[in-house]
Write a protein that holds these residues in place. Sequence first.
Motif, PDB file in Angstrom:
ATOM      1  N   GLY A  72     -32.914 -57.784  28.945  1.00  0.00           N
ATOM      2  CA  GLY A  72     -33.831 -56.863  29.596  1.00  0.00           C
ATOM      3  C   GLY A  72     -34.749 -56.228  28.582  1.00  0.00           C
ATOM      4  N   SER A  94     -35.861 -52.261  32.513  1.00  0.00           N
ATOM      5  CA  SER A  94     -36.023 -53.325  33.507  1.00  0.00           C
ATOM      6  C   SER A  94     -34.750 -53.620  34.286  1.00  0.00           C
ATOM      7  N   ILE A 104     -35.804 -60.127  31.551  1.00  0.00           N
ATOM      8  CA  ILE A 104     -37.175 -60.648  31.430  1.00  0.00           C
ATOM      9  C   ILE A 104     -37.288 -61.694  30.322  1.00  0.00           C
ATOM     10  N   TYR A 147     -46.468 -55.222  33.489  1.00  0.00           N
ATOM     11  CA  TYR A 147     -45.085 -55.112  33.962  1.00  0.00           C
ATOM     12  C   TYR A 147     -44.508 -53.736  33.614  1.00  0.00           C
ATOM     13  N   LYS A 201     -43.416 -50.579  36.040  1.00  0.00           N
ATOM     14  CA  LYS A 201     -42.063 -50.008  35.996  1.00  0.00           C
ATOM     15  C   LYS A 201     -42.107 -48.489  35.813  1.00  0.00           C
TER      16      LYS A 201
END
Length: 508
Positions: free
Chosen positions: A167, A188, A193, A251, A255
């Motif tokens: 992550g 995340s 990821i 991304y 988040k």
Amino acid sequence: MLKKLSTAIEATSAGSSSSSTASTASAPAPTPVSTSTSKYSDDYYEAHADEYINFTYKSPTIYHVVDYFGSKLEHAGFSFISEKESWDSIRPGKYYTVRNGSALAAFIVGEHWKPAKGVGIIGSHIDALTVILKPNSTKAKVEGYELLGVAPYAGTLGDVWWDRDLGVGGRLLVKDSTGKVVPQLVDSTPNPIAHIPTLAPHFGAPAVGPFNKETQAVPVVGFSTEDPEEPTEEEKSAPLFGKHPMTLLRYIAKKANVKVSDIVQWDLQLYDIQKGVKGGLNKEFVFAPRIDDRVCSFAAINSLIEVDNDHLLKSDSFSLVGLFDNEEIGSATRQGIKGGLTESVITRVISSNYFNPKSYDVQEQIRLTYANTIILSADVNHLLNPNFANVYLEHHKPVPNTGVTIALDPNGHMATDSTGLALVEELAKLNGDTLQYFQIRNDSRSGGTIGPSISLQTGARTIDLGIPQLSMHSIRATVGTKDIGLGVKFFAGFFSNWRKTYDSYKDL
């Protein structure tokens, strides 16, 4: 989580806990206490193991760890005081302070404390082996694979990090609507990821290694043969534009629920995202990431909360837990043990109006304090690995679910001396604890910890010990299910009994 000093003193003087407004995570409830006749029942140890597993899952980076502990301390009635404000008006109470978002000191000062009574300190480190994004993490695509430029922190990116679900998270510095730059945590979890793929053995010698950490341990974060979406003009104005992949910037911004252009800077890391579990035929083990050394830190904070706080507040004691960054790379940072956070807290309490009303020579009071202080340097130690029993020193083979392990080394890698050893053995006996012992063989090298540094910086007697674990410096490690609660129990006994026990040691 962060409050002004005046608010902190009012809250502590009133014996109440103030609520958290800036914490990014909901504050954890205190560990439930067993209703059985013995507090230290199986339920007690299971509860601490369960909370530890949840804690390390919710706190993948050091910034999350500090935030978690800060929230937990506030639930227990501790009040935040900033290093950037005056502590002149501090009074007896329960406090904590934070440096850089990655080091924390929590302490209870009794109303009758004097420098001649010293301080009972437990010091540990909360940094863990991880992988950090480079200042510019952009890398050219390879046949459509999106790659990420990262650097190892304290010896990572070896093969134990390959083929793991990784992550991303850490701390952002975000410019808010008023123009102020504020920290914001991002994680995340539960979504990985990145992956660092191994080369299948079918390829022969290239799959055997050794491997180049710069060119062959590169995380894969995506795949696309299509042209990326063009950045907007606002994104092009972002401080991090061109320094990191646009897909990653978007991304992370999503988040954090901010715009890409709001992010001024970040400290992001990759980490094993898999949650810890209890394992073994009888669930006698905890398998989890980042055990070194968040497990001793977790036990230390919980011990300060669980020990009789009302008694400490009315007593002549000063009890402190210090949790530090960068131990894995030598501690020589402002947030590491060599940055002096412990010494700063003690000096500022000594210098305050309540504890030094007659303006005695502060330096003399500091020297007096450290001469009467005991420090436990709490860092993980080695459990016996049954597959390699021959590499351990005879009679120095710690086993799980038994007790805290004393770290010994005649060459100064550990700070434990014979007086400290005798003291800890007496404290363990008083508290009903079993101790274990570890010293490295003559034909192996010893590791290091914060003990020798804090001993050198303060002149205080320091004892190195900790919860033993298997697979130190791997991406996932093992402790006994009872070991976490046994650590809490032992540390709480230290805070309860160290002063009256040490008083019987004359001029030692």
